[in-house]
Design a protein around this motif. Structure first.
Motif, PDB file in Angstrom:
ATOM      1  N   THR A  76       0.828  -1.213   0.000  1.00 29.34           N
ATOM      2  CA  THR A  76       0.000   0.000   0.000  1.00 29.34           C
ATOM      3  C   THR A  76       0.858   1.257   0.000  1.00 29.34           C
ATOM      4  N   GLN A  77       1.912   1.267   0.814  1.00 29.95           N
ATOM      5  CA  GLN A  77       2.791   2.430   0.868  1.00 29.95           C
ATOM      6  C   GLN A  77       3.505   2.643  -0.459  1.00 29.95           C
ATOM      7  N   THR A  78       3.886   1.528  -1.106  1.00 29.17           N
ATOM      8  CA  THR A  78       4.537   1.639  -2.418  1.00 29.17           C
ATOM      9  C   THR A  78       3.606   2.280  -3.435  1.00 29.17           C
ATOM     10  N   ILE A  79       2.319   1.880  -3.396  1.00 30.67           N
ATOM     11  CA  ILE A  79       1.334   2.456  -4.324  1.00 30.67           C
ATOM     12  C   ILE A  79       1.134   3.945  -4.042  1.00 30.67           C
ATOM     13  N   LEU A  80       1.033   4.301  -2.751  1.00 26.01           N
ATOM     14  CA  LEU A  80       0.844   5.709  -2.398  1.00 26.01           C
ATOM     15  C   LEU A  80       2.035   6.557  -2.820  1.00 26.01           C
ATOM     16  N   ASP A  81       3.244   6.010  -2.636  1.00 22.83           N
ATOM     17  CA  ASP A  81       4.436   6.751  -3.054  1.00 22.83           C
ATOM     18  C   ASP A  81       4.449   6.959  -4.560  1.00 22.83           C
ATOM     19  N   THR A  85       4.285  10.675  -6.586  1.00 20.73           N
ATOM     20  CA  THR A  85       5.269  11.151  -7.559  1.00 20.73           C
ATOM     21  C   THR A  85       4.622  11.549  -8.879  1.00 20.73           C
ATOM     22  N   GLN A  86       3.431  11.028  -9.164  1.00 19.95           N
ATOM     23  CA  GLN A  86       2.770  11.309 -10.437  1.00 19.95           C
ATOM     24  C   GLN A  86       1.780  12.470 -10.347  1.00 19.95           C
ATOM     25  N   VAL A  87       1.242  12.715  -9.151  1.00 17.51           N
ATOM     26  CA  VAL A  87       0.238  13.767  -8.987  1.00 17.51           C
ATOM     27  C   VAL A  87       0.920  15.017  -8.442  1.00 17.51           C
ATOM     28  N   GLU A  88       0.688  16.155  -9.087  1.00 16.70           N
ATOM     29  CA  GLU A  88       1.265  17.413  -8.623  1.00 16.70           C
ATOM     30  C   GLU A  88       0.488  17.943  -7.426  1.00 16.70           C
TER      31      GLU A  88
END
Length: 265
Positions: A76-81, A85-88
Motif C-alpha cells: 500500500t505504501q509503495t502504491i501511495l508513493d 510522484t505522479q500527482v502534482e
C-alpha cells in the motif's frame, strides 16, 4: 428312594453349573478389558506428538498472518508513493493582503457623511467662531430658523446700516462676551407659551460642527430657561445635514479647537 436322590442331587448340579459359567465369564472379561502397558505408552506418546504438532501449526499460522499484514502495508505504501510522484501538489492561490481601514485624523475633526451630507445626532458640540466658544446645540428639524442664546440685545446704526450689539454666555463660567454684527433681517416668531408673535433680530455667524464649517443665519434670543444655548433648525440642516435621532455627539470638532476649550464633552 429314587425320588429323594433326584431332589437331593438337583441342587448340586445347579451349583456346579453356575460356578462354571461365572468362571468362564470372568476369564472372558479379563481378556477384553485389559490393554498391554506398551500399547498404552505408545498411545500417550502419539497424543503428545499430535498436540505439539497443533501448537506448531498455530504458531506458524500467526507468523504467516503477521507477515501478510506487513506485506500488505508495504504494498500500500509503495502504491501511495507512486501516486504521490505522479500527482502534482495543488498550489494555494496567494493570499491578498487585507486592506487596512484608513486611520481617522482627529486633528481635523470628524463627521460621517451620507451622499455628501453630514450625519449629526440629536445633540452636537457647536463651535462659535470669533469668540471661540463651544456650546451644546440641539438639532431640531421642526424649527425653521436656528437660534443662539443672546443677552442685552441693542440695535444701533453704523455707516448707514443696522447693527446689533449682544452678549453671549461663556460656557461653564459666569461671564459673557460682547459681539457686534450687522443685522441680516428680522423675523416674527410665535412661541407655544406666548399669545403674541415676537420679532427677533437675525445675524450671520460662522460655526463648526465636526469638521463641517458654515456661515448661517441665527436669531438672537434669551435662552436662559432652555437646556441648550444653541438650536440648529432647518435653515442649516436643509441640503447639508442628516439627523440620526438615535445618536448624540455623532461628530467631533478639530483637535485644535478642543485643546483650546475645556468645556467639550
Amino acid at each position: 428312594m429314587g425320588f429323594k436322590w433326584y431332589r437331593a442331587g438337583l441342587p448340586k448340579l445347579t451349583v456346579t453349573a453356575l460356578a462354571g459359567i461365572l468362571l468362564l465369564t470372568g476369564c472372558s472379561a479379563d481378556r477384553y478389558l485389559m490393554v498391554p502397558k506398551t500399547d498404552l505408552n505408545e498411545l500417550q506418546g502419539s497424543i503428545k506428538s499430535q498436540r505439539a504438532t497443533l501448537v506448531t501449526m498455530e504458531n506458524n499460522a500467526a507468523v504467516r498472518h503477521e507477515q501478510a499484514i506487513a506485506q500488505n502495508r508495504s504494498s500500500t505504501q509503495t502504491i501511495l508513493d507512486a501516486i504521490a510522484t505522479q500527482v502534482e501538489k495543488p498550489e494555494c492561490p496567494p493570499v491578498q493582503a487585507q486592506k487596512q481601514c484608513p486611520t481617522i485624523d482627529d486633528s481635523k475633526g470628524r463627521a460621517d457623511r451620507l451622499k455628501g451630507k453630514v450625519i449629526v445626532g440629536e445633540v452636537e458640540n457647536f463651535y462659535l467662531a470669533g469668540p471661540g466658544l463651544i456650546y451644546k446645540a440641539r438639532i431640531d428639524s421642526g424649527a425653521e430658523t436656528s437660534s443662539i442664546d443672546a443677552r442685552n440685545i441693542t440695535r444701533f446704526e453704523r455707516d448707514g446700516n443696522n447693527w446689533v450689539r449682544f452678549d453671549v454666555p461663556v460656557p461653564g463660567a459666569d461671564k459673557f462676551v460682547t459681539l457686534e454684527k450687522e443685522i441680516s433681517r428680522r423675523v416674527r416668531v410665535i412661541q407655544a407659551s406666548a399669545d403674541e408673535a415676537e420679532r427677533r433680530v437675525v445675524v450671520e455667524l460662522q460655526f463648526f460642527i465636526g469638521d463641517h464649517q458654515q456661515v448661517a443665519e441665527f436669531t438672537l434670543a434669551d435662552r436662559t430657561n432652555l437646556t441648550y444655548e444653541v438650536l440648529i433648525g432647518r435653515n442649516i440642516l436643509r441640503d447639508v445635514m442628516l439627523v440620526d435621532v438615535g445618536k448624540e455627539y455623532a461628530t467631533e470638532l478639530p483637535e485644535s479647537i478642543r485643546n483650546n476649550n475645556g468645556n467639550e464633552s
